[in-house]
Design a protein around this motif. Structure first.
Motif, PDB file in Angstrom:
ATOM      1  N   SER A 226      10.386 -16.563   8.785  1.00  0.00           N
ATOM      2  CA  SER A 226      11.422 -16.430   9.813  1.00  0.00           C
ATOM      3  C   SER A 226      11.030 -15.422  10.887  1.00  0.00           C
ATOM      4  O   SER A 226      11.613 -15.408  11.974  1.00  0.00           O
ATOM      5  CB  SER A 226      12.751 -16.007   9.173  1.00  0.00           C
ATOM      6  OG  SER A 226      12.625 -14.720   8.558  1.00  0.00           O
ATOM      7  N   ASN A 227      10.052 -14.576  10.598  1.00  0.00           N
ATOM      8  CA  ASN A 227       9.585 -13.592  11.576  1.00  0.00           C
ATOM      9  C   ASN A 227       8.128 -13.824  11.955  1.00  0.00           C
ATOM     10  O   ASN A 227       7.413 -12.880  12.294  1.00  0.00           O
ATOM     11  CB  ASN A 227       9.749 -12.172  11.018  1.00  0.00           C
ATOM     12  CG  ASN A 227      11.207 -11.755  10.961  1.00  0.00           C
ATOM     13  OD1 ASN A 227      11.951 -11.946  11.924  1.00  0.00           O
ATOM     14  ND2 ASN A 227      11.629 -11.216   9.822  1.00  0.00           N
ATOM     15  N   THR A 228       7.707 -15.075  11.898  1.00  0.00           N
ATOM     16  CA  THR A 228       6.324 -15.410  12.226  1.00  0.00           C
ATOM     17  C   THR A 228       6.279 -16.249  13.491  1.00  0.00           C
ATOM     18  O   THR A 228       6.963 -17.273  13.595  1.00  0.00           O
ATOM     19  CB  THR A 228       5.662 -16.186  11.079  1.00  0.00           C
ATOM     20  OG1 THR A 228       5.603 -15.351   9.910  1.00  0.00           O
ATOM     21  CG2 THR A 228       4.236 -16.596  11.453  1.00  0.00           C
ATOM     22  N   LYS A 229       5.465 -15.815  14.442  1.00  0.00           N
ATOM     23  CA  LYS A 229       5.251 -16.555  15.690  1.00  0.00           C
ATOM     24  C   LYS A 229       3.773 -16.915  15.782  1.00  0.00           C
ATOM     25  O   LYS A 229       2.917 -16.030  15.841  1.00  0.00           O
ATOM     26  CB  LYS A 229       5.651 -15.708  16.903  1.00  0.00           C
ATOM     27  CG  LYS A 229       5.384 -16.374  18.254  1.00  0.00           C
ATOM     28  CD  LYS A 229       5.772 -15.451  19.397  1.00  0.00           C
ATOM     29  CE  LYS A 229       5.504 -16.084  20.749  1.00  0.00           C
ATOM     30  NZ  LYS A 229       4.058 -16.308  20.970  1.00  0.00           N
ATOM     31  N   ASP A 231       0.623 -18.277  17.735  1.00  0.00           N
ATOM     32  CA  ASP A 231       0.203 -18.344  19.142  1.00  0.00           C
ATOM     33  C   ASP A 231      -0.702 -19.528  19.444  1.00  0.00           C
ATOM     34  O   ASP A 231      -0.762 -19.991  20.586  1.00  0.00           O
ATOM     35  CB  ASP A 231      -0.528 -17.046  19.524  1.00  0.00           C
ATOM     36  CG  ASP A 231       0.357 -15.823  19.347  1.00  0.00           C
ATOM     37  OD1 ASP A 231       1.515 -15.869  19.793  1.00  0.00           O
ATOM     38  OD2 ASP A 231      -0.114 -14.836  18.743  1.00  0.00           O
ATOM     39  N   THR A 255       7.897 -26.283  17.640  1.00  0.00           N
ATOM     40  CA  THR A 255       8.730 -25.075  17.647  1.00  0.00           C
ATOM     41  C   THR A 255       9.046 -24.618  19.065  1.00  0.00           C
ATOM     42  O   THR A 255       8.485 -25.120  20.041  1.00  0.00           O
ATOM     43  CB  THR A 255       7.997 -23.921  16.941  1.00  0.00           C
ATOM     44  OG1 THR A 255       6.784 -23.640  17.661  1.00  0.00           O
ATOM     45  CG2 THR A 255       7.693 -24.245  15.501  1.00  0.00           C
ATOM     46  N   LYS A 256       9.923 -23.645  19.139  1.00  0.00           N
ATOM     47  CA  LYS A 256      10.158 -22.931  20.395  1.00  0.00           C
ATOM     48  C   LYS A 256       9.179 -21.764  20.456  1.00  0.00           C
ATOM     49  O   LYS A 256       9.309 -20.797  19.714  1.00  0.00           O
ATOM     50  CB  LYS A 256      11.589 -22.406  20.466  1.00  0.00           C
ATOM     51  CG  LYS A 256      12.653 -23.485  20.582  1.00  0.00           C
ATOM     52  CD  LYS A 256      14.038 -22.864  20.700  1.00  0.00           C
ATOM     53  CE  LYS A 256      15.107 -23.954  20.873  1.00  0.00           C
ATOM     54  NZ  LYS A 256      16.476 -23.363  21.002  1.00  0.00           N
ATOM     55  N   ASN A 257       8.140 -21.936  21.274  1.00  0.00           N
ATOM     56  CA  ASN A 257       7.168 -20.870  21.509  1.00  0.00           C
ATOM     57  C   ASN A 257       6.502 -20.369  20.235  1.00  0.00           C
ATOM     58  O   ASN A 257       6.158 -19.190  20.120  1.00  0.00           O
ATOM     59  CB  ASN A 257       7.820 -19.702  22.246  1.00  0.00           C
ATOM     60  CG  ASN A 257       8.388 -20.122  23.584  1.00  0.00           C
ATOM     61  OD1 ASN A 257       7.728 -20.810  24.352  1.00  0.00           O
ATOM     62  ND2 ASN A 257       9.634 -19.732  23.858  1.00  0.00           N
ATOM     63  N   HIS A 259       7.676 -20.015  17.167  1.00  0.00           N
ATOM     64  CA  HIS A 259       8.505 -19.359  16.147  1.00  0.00           C
ATOM     65  C   HIS A 259       8.802 -20.352  15.026  1.00  0.00           C
ATOM     66  O   HIS A 259       9.535 -21.329  15.233  1.00  0.00           O
ATOM     67  CB  HIS A 259       9.797 -18.833  16.756  1.00  0.00           C
ATOM     68  CG  HIS A 259       9.594 -17.702  17.711  1.00  0.00           C
ATOM     69  ND1 HIS A 259       9.354 -16.408  17.291  1.00  0.00           N
ATOM     70  CD2 HIS A 259       9.589 -17.658  19.067  1.00  0.00           C
ATOM     71  CE1 HIS A 259       9.219 -15.615  18.336  1.00  0.00           C
ATOM     72  NE2 HIS A 259       9.346 -16.347  19.430  1.00  0.00           N
ATOM     73  N   THR A 262      12.033 -22.962  14.034  1.00  0.00           N
ATOM     74  CA  THR A 262      12.792 -23.388  15.213  1.00  0.00           C
ATOM     75  C   THR A 262      12.343 -24.783  15.638  1.00  0.00           C
ATOM     76  O   THR A 262      11.309 -25.269  15.215  1.00  0.00           O
ATOM     77  CB  THR A 262      12.603 -22.429  16.394  1.00  0.00           C
ATOM     78  OG1 THR A 262      11.236 -22.475  16.832  1.00  0.00           O
ATOM     79  CG2 THR A 262      12.954 -21.001  15.974  1.00  0.00           C
TER      80      THR A 262
END
Length: 433
Positions: A226-229, A231, A255-257, A259, A262
């Motif tokens: 849940s806190n992984t983005k 790139d 995903t959204k950007n 994340h 999402t």
């Protein structure tokens, strides 16, 4: 805005001089010469080791020659030809199914001095294969081909990806055996590397039909998704589980950007996807070619189109992308200068490959923009077989790699017979007109 615009080359790698040469499976990308980085420390160390080994031969040539295990046929002091060089594909040319093609060992001995001309010819390896560190691949080749191969003369499909380290922090790395591709990515300097196994270990219902083995579960790293983005997504090597890997790649793209967890309403916000090459098929020990990374890429793009109704733009390295040949040119010039003392580009580079769609196409297209002549030779020991009509015609076809190197050296002798009879310089051992 379409996904293709969002993932356009301009938005991912600023400042590139773009040249598109579309493959049947999608768009290509070019990595420009200005982005090519100098050798890594292991490469420099390998070069130094090579040069050190030549010190006892200073009475013959103080500048260093290619590593060779055999004496020349006629026992003359061996000089190094400076007007031309070789570049070799590996699978289907030198190796097949993990074993050397019979003529491969003799071919490398031939260009290392065991030839009627008494010369050595500089060479590099340029393969779309990967999944291991360059150091490991070179050790494998050294053992299999009975020569010493340095990382300073080796490029695999994902080697240029190391130039993306400063741009992307958290990356999803896909493909290969076990943790090897994670090791490669971390060795390149990527700071936060995630694998599909990490995601499955954290949430097992991500892939309902794939369960991790005990070893995979042990080596994978649970994360706070849940806190992984993420790139960027890098497919370093062939997938060992197409269904599971494609599910996870699609999840991330949508995903959204980047994340995790999402979903984008526009399907235009996900991170970029990079493939280390686009070969649809490749040559193995099986009598028929097997599906490769290019097939996974085509499948992924088709699935994305089916689900979202939009086109997915993916970025590819490897052959036939022109940037890979630019990378190879720099590596070859570096190798010739550091090891052979030849401080000028070759007039001709003979590229020997087995795949018309990547080896021949890339060589021929790069020849049109290169200062040196890049001469394509197609062998019949891999993807291309006798009786096929190559989609991209080579300049020469030979039965095998030994025939290819003999043809090239005979051709050079006919062009410049004086070069082969020239004097060896005391400084480098190269032959000059």
């Amino acid at each position: 805005m379409s996904m293709a615009t969002t993932h356009g080359l301009e938005s991912q790698v600023p400042g590139l001089d773009i040249r598109r040469t579309d493959l049947p499976t999608g768009p290509n990308v070019v990595v420009p010469p200005k982005d090519l980085i100098p050798p890594t420390d292991p490469e420099i160390s390998a070069i130094e080791r090579e040069m050190t080994k030549q010190q006892p031969q200073k009475n013959v040539s103080s500048g260093g020659n290619p590593v060779a295990n055999a004496e020349p046929i006629d026992k003359r002091p061996v000089a190094t030809a400076d007007q031309f060089a070789f570049a070799f594909d590996i699978d289907g040319v030198l190796m097949r199914g993990g074993k050397p093609i019979p003529e491969a060992v003799d071919a490398l001995k031939y260009i290392n001095g065991e030839n009627p001309y008494g010369v050595k010819v500089p060479y590099i390896f340029l393969t779309n294969g990967g999944g291991k560190t360059e150091e490991e691949r070179c050790l494998d080749l050294s053992r299999q081909l009975e020569i010493e191969v340095s990382t300073g003369q080796f490029i695999c499909g994902h080697t240029p990806m190391r130039e993306m380290v400063e741009r992307y922090n958290t990356v999803l790395v896909v493909g290969g055996e076990g943790e090897k591709c994670r090791v490669v990515a971390e060795g390149y300097g990527f700071k936060d590397v995630i694998t599909p196994g990490d995601i499955i270990k954290t949430r097992q219902d991500t892939t309902p039909f794939r369960k991790l083995t005990d070893d995979e579960f042990e080596n994978s790293r649970a994360r706070d998704l849940s806190n992984t983005k993420i790139d960027a997504i890098f497919v370093f090597a062939d997938s060992r589980d197409w269904a599971g890997d494609q599910q996870i790649i699609l999840d991330v793209i949508m995903t959204k950007n980047g994340h995790l967890g999402t979903r984008s309403e526009t399907h235009e916000e996900g991170p970029p996807v990079f493939f280390s090459h686009t070969d649809v098929v490749w040559s193995t020990s099986h009598e028929h070619c097997r599906l490769g990374m290019g097939a996974l890429r085509a499948s992924l793009e088709a699935l994305y189109k089916t689900i979202t109704g939009k086109d997915l733009a993916t970025t590819a390295f490897g052959k036939p992308q022109l940037g890979t040949f630019q990378f190879a040119t720099k590596l070859l010039q570096q190798w010739r200068q550091e090891i052979h003392g030849i401080n000028k580009p070759p007039g001709t580079v003979y590229f020997i490959g087995d795949t018309p769609e990547s080896d021949v196409r890339g060589t021929n297209e790069f020849d049109r923009i290169s200062d040196a002549t890049w001469y394509s030779i197609l062998v019949k020991t891999g993807v291309y077989q006798e009786g096929m009509e190559p989609r991209y015609p080579p300049k020469q076809v030979t039965d095998d790699v030994l025939g290819a190197v003999k043809f090239a050296m005979d051709r050079e002798f006919k062009k410049n017979p004086k070069e082969f009879e020239g004097e060896k310089t005391e400084q480098s051992g190269a032959i000059y007109n």
